[in-house]
Design an enzyme around this catalytic site. Structure first.
Site, PDB file in Angstrom:
ATOM      1  N   GLY A   1       0.836  -1.208   0.000  1.00 28.81           N
ATOM      2  CA  GLY A   1       0.000   0.000   0.000  1.00 28.81           C
ATOM      3  C   GLY A   1       0.859   1.241   0.000  1.00 28.81           C
ATOM      4  N   ASN A   2       0.282   2.362   0.339  1.00 30.98           N
ATOM      5  CA  ASN A   2       1.065   3.591   0.455  1.00 30.98           C
ATOM      6  C   ASN A   2       0.420   4.507   1.492  1.00 30.98           C
ATOM      7  OD1 ASN A   2      -0.849   5.474  -0.993  1.00 30.98           O
ATOM      8  ND2 ASN A   2      -0.486   3.954  -2.596  1.00 30.98           N
ATOM      9  N   PHE A   3       1.053   5.650   1.744  1.00 33.22           N
ATOM     10  CA  PHE A   3       0.637   6.512   2.857  1.00 33.22           C
ATOM     11  C   PHE A   3      -0.482   7.497   2.504  1.00 33.22           C
ATOM     12  CE2 PHE A   3       5.065   5.550   4.317  1.00 33.22           C
ATOM     13  CZ  PHE A   3       4.683   4.836   5.452  1.00 33.22           C
TER      14      PHE A   3
ATOM     15  N   ALA B   1      -3.910   7.498  -5.011  1.00 30.69           N
ATOM     16  CA  ALA B   1      -2.521   7.056  -5.164  1.00 30.69           C
ATOM     17  C   ALA B   1      -2.581   5.547  -5.413  1.00 30.69           C
ATOM     18  CB  ALA B   1      -1.735   7.364  -3.901  1.00 30.69           C
TER      19      ALA B   1
END
Ligand code: C5P
Length: 409
Positions: free
Chosen positions: A213-215, A281
């Site tokens: 995943g990402n932030f 994102a």
């Protein structure tokens, strides 16, 4: 007509000498046609009486959680939802600290914490208190939450000392509020329009307990959805896993997890969409295989996860775009920002690209503020300042509305 006409304003008054100026501010707000609800802290009442304030605002002043003799509860939640803006003037060092850290021990702070509307804070205190690192850090925290700080002036203070800490004059506070509302999206400029927005990260499952995943927090996409809905649009918000909630009844949230699910939801909505804003994102890669059982730690070699490319949602919609549809993307670049953003706009057949500056502190992931430059396919560029994500969302929507109007003309 003042842009404040008909607006619901909470005027928060805390316990400082400058509270006498709040009476003038209240008069100016009422004169401008605003409906004003005064919320005063217990120590604020030591400086200015509720009688004066209720007479001028034509509403009972709220100060306590309950009316003592009837037990009637004053709902800070309802008040927070009622407001179009909250202005805390004067804001003492103590109240600023409580706001910054969520110390909800009075009605004003609970209202602040419940308020969905933009908040304006006009600090007022002695120069040494103002200059103290703790006050400065607390003001910086409020700013990072997207609150608007109306800077105090330098001048003579109640203590007799001269320095920075005098609350901004009521006329200046009015000017800040009027400017803010004047910049709001006019009327229902998006009435009848269907807007598709992607937001948040995507999670690509490795096994039942792990993912790539990402932030991304989703804050920018949710702010866009709220502002588009306020401007009259029917919004489909395709959201990756985030801890946010959409509040406006015209927002339909489609919760997804992976890039493929996000693409499917977008493709379903896109044919009836007027404006699509790709704010998510999206993970560029996903594990080639999903392990049905948790991958165990082995004594030997570390496991290797093979990745495959995810679909590019923006580019897919770009290829399917019909005349009259507007497609907007985002770019987050570390170098050759402009060249890369413009190249991305062309490649994905976008009509507009919003570039987040990673150079600016307070912009980008997980913050409440953002700084963007908006590039249009017609060659125009709009450079913005560091603002709350709500304001940035309005700027983006204004730019889209203007481009569409020009294209129709
Ligand atoms: O190519 P890059 O990821 O930098 O492009 C960013 C833009 O493309 C954003 O608008 C993002 O939402 C969108 N995007 C997408 N699907 C992907 C990757 C990016 O929609 N797989």
């Amino acid at each position: 007509m003042s842009p404040l006409s008909g607006r619901h304003i909470i005027l928060g008054i805390t316990g400082g000498i400058a509270a006498y100026k709040s009476v003038s501010l209240l008069r100016l707000l009422v004169k401008a046609g605003a409906e004003v609800q005064v919320v005063i802290t217990p120590s604020g009442k030591e400086f200015i009486t509720p009688v004066t304030l209720s007479a001028l605002s034509h509403r009972p002043v709220v100060s306590e959680f309950f009316t003592a003799n009837t037990g009637e509860w004053h709902s800070h939640v309802d008040l927070g939802l009622w407001a179009d803006a909250m202005v805390v003037a004067p804001a003492t060092a103590c109240s600023i600290a409580k706001m910054a850290h969520g110390v909800a021990d009075n009605m004003l702070i609970t209202t602040y914490l419940s308020a969905k509307a933009p908040v304006f804070v006009a600090p007022a205190m002695d120069l040494d208190m103002m200059a103290h690192p703790s006050t400065q850090a607390n003001i910086a925290l409020l700013r990072s939450y997207g609150n608007h700080i109306i800077e105090p002036a330098s001048g003579e203070l109640a203590s007799g000392l001269v320095g920075k800490g005098r609350m901004a004059e009521p006329e200046e506070i009015m000017a800040a509020l009027e400017l803010f509302f004047a910049q709001e999206i006019k009327g229902h400029a998006l009435r009848g329009k269907r807007v598709l927005i992607t937001a948040g990260p995507t999670y690509e499952r490795i096994d039942p307990v792990r993912f790539i995943g990402n932030f991304s927090s989703g804050k920018m996409g949710y702010a866009l959805a709220e502002e588009a809905a306020k401007a009259g649009a029917q919004v489909t918000l395709v959201s990756g896993p985030v801890s946010l909630r959409a509040n406006h009844p015209s927002i339909q949230v489609v919760a997804v997890e992976s890039a493929r699910q996000m693409l499917a939801a977008c493709q379903e909505a896109f044919p009836t969409t007027d404006i699509a804003i790709m704010c998510a994102a999206v993970a560029d890669y996903a594990p080639a295989e999903y392990a049905e059982r948790k991958i165990k730690r082995e004594a030997g070699e570390a496991p290797v996860i093979h990745l495959v490319k995810n679909p590019d949602i923006a580019a897919t919609l770009g290829a399917e775009k019909r005349p009259g549809q507007t497609l907007v993307g985002f770019a987050l670049e570390t170098d050759h920002e402009e060249t890369n953003a413009l190249d991305k706009m062309r490649r994905k057949h976008l009509d507009m690209i919003v570039m987040n500056s990673l150079q600016t502190p307070g912009a980008g992931f997980a913050t409440d503020t953002n700084q963007v430059t908006i590039y249009s396919a017609d060659g125009s560029t709009r450079q913005g300042e560091l603002k709350s994500k709500t304001e940035v969302a309005r700027d983006i929507l204004q730019a889209i509305i203007r481009e569409r109007e020009e294209a129709e003309a």
